[in-house]
Each structure stands twice: as structure tokens, then as C-alpha cells.
Design a protein around this motif. Structure first.
Motif, PDB file in Angstrom:
ATOM      1  N   TYR A 159       0.837  -1.208   0.000  1.00  0.00           N
ATOM      2  CA  TYR A 159       0.000   0.000   0.000  1.00  0.00           C
ATOM      3  C   TYR A 159       0.873   1.260   0.000  1.00  0.00           C
ATOM      4  O   TYR A 159       0.643   2.183  -0.773  1.00  0.00           O
ATOM      5  CB  TYR A 159      -0.939   0.013   1.209  1.00  0.00           C
ATOM      6  N   GLY A 160       1.883   1.310   0.848  1.00  0.00           N
ATOM      7  CA  GLY A 160       2.762   2.473   0.920  1.00  0.00           C
ATOM      8  C   GLY A 160       3.496   2.715  -0.386  1.00  0.00           C
ATOM      9  O   GLY A 160       3.640   3.861  -0.833  1.00  0.00           O
ATOM     10  N   GLU A 161       3.958   1.637  -1.019  1.00  0.00           N
ATOM     11  CA  GLU A 161       4.672   1.766  -2.280  1.00  0.00           C
ATOM     12  C   GLU A 161       3.749   2.243  -3.399  1.00  0.00           C
ATOM     13  O   GLU A 161       4.130   3.063  -4.245  1.00  0.00           O
ATOM     14  CB  GLU A 161       5.331   0.434  -2.663  1.00  0.00           C
ATOM     15  N   MET A 162       2.500   1.753  -3.399  1.00  0.00           N
ATOM     16  CA  MET A 162       1.536   2.207  -4.405  1.00  0.00           C
ATOM     17  C   MET A 162       1.203   3.689  -4.210  1.00  0.00           C
ATOM     18  O   MET A 162       1.094   4.439  -5.188  1.00  0.00           O
ATOM     19  CB  MET A 162       0.250   1.367  -4.332  1.00  0.00           C
ATOM     20  N   LYS A 163       1.088   4.087  -2.989  1.00  0.00           N
ATOM     21  CA  LYS A 163       0.796   5.492  -2.700  1.00  0.00           C
ATOM     22  C   LYS A 163       1.961   6.370  -3.156  1.00  0.00           C
ATOM     23  O   LYS A 163       1.748   7.420  -3.790  1.00  0.00           O
ATOM     24  CB  LYS A 163       0.551   5.660  -1.199  1.00  0.00           C
ATOM     25  N   LEU A 164       3.184   5.964  -2.873  1.00  0.00           N
ATOM     26  CA  LEU A 164       4.362   6.706  -3.315  1.00  0.00           C
ATOM     27  C   LEU A 164       4.415   6.783  -4.839  1.00  0.00           C
ATOM     28  O   LEU A 164       4.674   7.849  -5.410  1.00  0.00           O
ATOM     29  CB  LEU A 164       5.634   6.057  -2.771  1.00  0.00           C
ATOM     30  N   GLY A 165       4.149   5.672  -5.506  1.00  0.00           N
ATOM     31  CA  GLY A 165       4.137   5.658  -6.964  1.00  0.00           C
ATOM     32  C   GLY A 165       3.066   6.590  -7.531  1.00  0.00           C
ATOM     33  O   GLY A 165       3.299   7.278  -8.537  1.00  0.00           O
ATOM     34  N   PHE A 166       1.899   6.636  -6.884  1.00  0.00           N
ATOM     35  CA  PHE A 166       0.832   7.521  -7.353  1.00  0.00           C
ATOM     36  C   PHE A 166       1.236   8.986  -7.205  1.00  0.00           C
ATOM     37  O   PHE A 166       0.993   9.801  -8.101  1.00  0.00           O
ATOM     38  CB  PHE A 166      -0.461   7.231  -6.591  1.00  0.00           C
ATOM     39  N   PHE A 167       1.875   9.341  -6.080  1.00  0.00           N
ATOM     40  CA  PHE A 167       2.311  10.739  -5.893  1.00  0.00           C
ATOM     41  C   PHE A 167       3.415  11.110  -6.893  1.00  0.00           C
ATOM     42  O   PHE A 167       3.448  12.237  -7.385  1.00  0.00           O
ATOM     43  CB  PHE A 167       2.780  10.990  -4.455  1.00  0.00           C
ATOM     44  N   ILE A 168       4.285  10.164  -7.213  1.00  0.00           N
ATOM     45  CA  ILE A 168       5.309  10.438  -8.237  1.00  0.00           C
ATOM     46  C   ILE A 168       4.640  10.624  -9.599  1.00  0.00           C
ATOM     47  O   ILE A 168       5.014  11.510 -10.364  1.00  0.00           O
ATOM     48  CB  ILE A 168       6.371   9.316  -8.264  1.00  0.00           C
ATOM     49  N   TYR A 169       3.637   9.795  -9.893  1.00  0.00           N
ATOM     50  CA  TYR A 169       2.887   9.943 -11.145  1.00  0.00           C
ATOM     51  C   TYR A 169       2.228  11.323 -11.226  1.00  0.00           C
ATOM     52  O   TYR A 169       2.227  11.954 -12.283  1.00  0.00           O
ATOM     53  CB  TYR A 169       1.834   8.834 -11.242  1.00  0.00           C
ATOM     54  N   LEU A 170       1.670  11.799 -10.117  1.00  0.00           N
ATOM     55  CA  LEU A 170       1.038  13.123 -10.117  1.00  0.00           C
ATOM     56  C   LEU A 170       2.072  14.229 -10.315  1.00  0.00           C
ATOM     57  O   LEU A 170       1.818  15.209 -11.005  1.00  0.00           O
ATOM     58  CB  LEU A 170       0.299  13.367  -8.793  1.00  0.00           C
ATOM     59  N   TRP A 171       3.235  14.081  -9.739  1.00  0.00           N
ATOM     60  CA  TRP A 171       4.243  15.134  -9.734  1.00  0.00           C
ATOM     61  C   TRP A 171       5.086  15.174 -11.000  1.00  0.00           C
ATOM     62  O   TRP A 171       5.477  16.242 -11.463  1.00  0.00           O
ATOM     63  CB  TRP A 171       5.139  14.948  -8.506  1.00  0.00           C
ATOM     64  N   TYR A 172       5.384  14.027 -11.576  1.00  0.00           N
ATOM     65  CA  TYR A 172       6.360  13.929 -12.671  1.00  0.00           C
ATOM     66  C   TYR A 172       5.861  14.697 -13.896  1.00  0.00           C
ATOM     67  O   TYR A 172       4.752  14.477 -14.390  1.00  0.00           O
ATOM     68  CB  TYR A 172       6.613  12.457 -13.008  1.00  0.00           C
ATOM     69  N   PRO A 173       6.685  15.627 -14.415  1.00  0.00           N
ATOM     70  CA  PRO A 173       6.230  16.485 -15.520  1.00  0.00           C
ATOM     71  C   PRO A 173       5.927  15.743 -16.822  1.00  0.00           C
ATOM     72  O   PRO A 173       5.065  16.170 -17.593  1.00  0.00           O
ATOM     73  CB  PRO A 173       7.388  17.459 -15.728  1.00  0.00           C
ATOM     74  N   LYS A 174       6.603  14.634 -17.111  1.00  0.00           N
ATOM     75  CA  LYS A 174       6.391  13.941 -18.380  1.00  0.00           C
ATOM     76  C   LYS A 174       5.044  13.209 -18.410  1.00  0.00           C
ATOM     77  O   LYS A 174       4.447  13.069 -19.483  1.00  0.00           O
ATOM     78  CB  LYS A 174       7.533  12.962 -18.651  1.00  0.00           C
ATOM     79  N   THR A 175       4.594  12.729 -17.279  1.00  0.00           N
ATOM     80  CA  THR A 175       3.321  11.989 -17.266  1.00  0.00           C
ATOM     81  C   THR A 175       2.118  12.933 -17.175  1.00  0.00           C
ATOM     82  O   THR A 175       1.020  12.539 -17.574  1.00  0.00           O
ATOM     83  CB  THR A 175       3.272  11.016 -16.080  1.00  0.00           C
ATOM     84  N   LYS A 176       2.302  14.110 -16.627  1.00  0.00           N
ATOM     85  CA  LYS A 176       1.211  15.081 -16.450  1.00  0.00           C
ATOM     86  C   LYS A 176       0.016  14.440 -15.726  1.00  0.00           C
ATOM     87  O   LYS A 176      -1.138  14.632 -16.078  1.00  0.00           O
ATOM     88  CB  LYS A 176       0.739  15.643 -17.795  1.00  0.00           C
ATOM     89  N   GLY A 177       0.332  13.655 -14.699  1.00  0.00           N
ATOM     90  CA  GLY A 177      -0.716  12.947 -13.964  1.00  0.00           C
ATOM     91  C   GLY A 177      -1.666  13.880 -13.232  1.00  0.00           C
ATOM     92  O   GLY A 177      -2.856  13.597 -13.115  1.00  0.00           O
ATOM     93  N   THR A 178      -1.162  14.976 -12.743  1.00  0.00           N
ATOM     94  CA  THR A 178      -2.012  15.918 -12.017  1.00  0.00           C
ATOM     95  C   THR A 178      -3.110  16.455 -12.918  1.00  0.00           C
ATOM     96  O   THR A 178      -4.286  16.485 -12.524  1.00  0.00           O
ATOM     97  CB  THR A 178      -1.166  17.086 -11.462  1.00  0.00           C
TER      98      THR A 178
END
Length: 192
Positions: A42-61
Motif C-alpha cells: 500500500y505504501g509503495e503504491m501510494k508513493l508511486g501515485f504521488f510520483i505519477y502526479l508530480w512527474y512532468p512527463k506523465t502530467k498525472g495531475t
């Protein structure tokens, strides 16, 4: 210059969306933590989701905000604003209520403490100590301070010396006379 301002506005909009999503996720997580915390990784998935939101190339936010949160906010914006204003008014009412109660209690306790101290002072001043005669005898043995002109006062001349050794000043400077030596003392060990 216009392009620079546009880039700054886009970055500002991105970070506002990001922090809105982080706040929303944090609130939902607090409510559902009991049900989802036992999931493996769960913690690793949450960290991965926050990186996805933050990372400029994915534009997850932009994707998550535009897909999930923007439609809800557009539909209920006036209701959300009204609820925020109500919560703000309630918070102010609660704050003023508790501030008034605390100030009243503080004033009451201060006056109570002041009355207690005044009562103790009055009680102390009304009664003499149990050993008041001994206290008066001890205080009568204390010699008065020397007079500024170097002469002893009449009270000091009539007083009996204590049982301890006392010092008699010989050739003390009087009326502007200078002594022969800086310190000339005569020690008298007579016990009168």
C-alpha cells in the motif's frame, strides 16, 4: 515577456491542482485508512501515485484533476463555497465562545488568588509569631549602622557589647582627619 508570464501561470496552475489533489487524497485516506491499509504494498503504491502526479512527463495531475475532480467541483462549486463560509462562521463563533469562557475563568481565578494572598497577608499581620520575645531580643542586639560623620550614635554608646569579640576603632578619621595607617584596629576580647 508574455510567454514567460504564461509559463509561470501554467506552473502555478499545475502546482495548485497538485496540492488540491494531495489534500483531497489525504482526507479520503484518513477516512478509509482502516479498510485499505492492510493491502500489500500500500505504501509503495501510494508513493508511486504521488510520483505519477508530480512527474512532468506523465502530467498525472492534469489528467486526474480534469477527469475526476473538475466535473465534481464545477457541478457543486456554489455549494462547496457556501459550506466553506458556514464552517468559517462556525469556527469564529466557537473561537469567540471559548475565548469569552477562558477569559472569564482566568479573571475569576486571578481574583480568587488575589483574595487568598490578601487573606494570608492579613492573617500574618494580625498575629505575632509564637517566639516574638526572642525575636525582639535578637533584633535589639544588632548594632545600628554608623553615622555618616564617623561618630557613634547615643543608642550605640549605651548598648552593651555582645559576647563575641568586637572591634574598637582607634584613630578613626573624624571631621576630615586622615589616619596614620590605612587600617588601625584594636581587638578587644573582653566579655562584659
Amino acid at each position: 515577456m508574455v510567454e514567460k508570464k504564461r509559463v509561470e501561470m501554467d506552473e502555478l496552475r499545475f502546482w495548485c491542482k497538485y496540492w488540491i489533489l494531495v489534500a483531497f487524497i489525504t482526507v479520503i485516506e484518513r477516512i478509509t485508512y482502516i479498510f485499505i491499509s492492510w493491502l500489500p504494498l500500500y505504501g509503495e503504491m501510494k508513493l508511486g501515485f504521488f510520483i505519477y502526479l508530480w512527474y512532468p512527463k506523465t502530467k498525472g495531475t492534469n489528467f486526474v484533476y480534469d477527469t475526476f475532480l473538475r466535473p465534481y467541483m464545477a457541478e457543486h462549486e456554489t455549494e462547496v463555497d457556501r459550506k466553506i463560509m458556514e464552517l468559517r462562521a462556525r469556527a469564529w463563533d466557537v473561537f469567540t465562545h471559548y475565548w469569552a469562557n477562558c477569559s472569564e475563568m482566568g479573571l475569576a481565578k486571578f481574583l480568587e488568588m488575589f483574595q487568598y494572598i490578601a487573606g494570608q497577608t492579613a492573617k500574618f499581620n494580625q498575629g505575632k509569631p509564637a517566639n516574638s520575645k526572642k525575636y525582639e531580643e535578637r533584633s535589639s542586639n544588632i548594632p545600628p549602622p554608623p553615622s555618616p560623620n564617623g561618630l557613634r550614635s547615643p543608642m550605640a554608646r549605651n548598648r552593651r557589647p555582645s559576647t563575641l569579640s568586637h572591634i574598637n576603632f582607634v584613630d578613626s578619621p573624624r571631621f576630615g582627619q586622615q589616619p596614620d595607617s590605612p587600617s588601625t584596629y584594636e581587638f578587644d576580647n573582653n566579655n562584659d
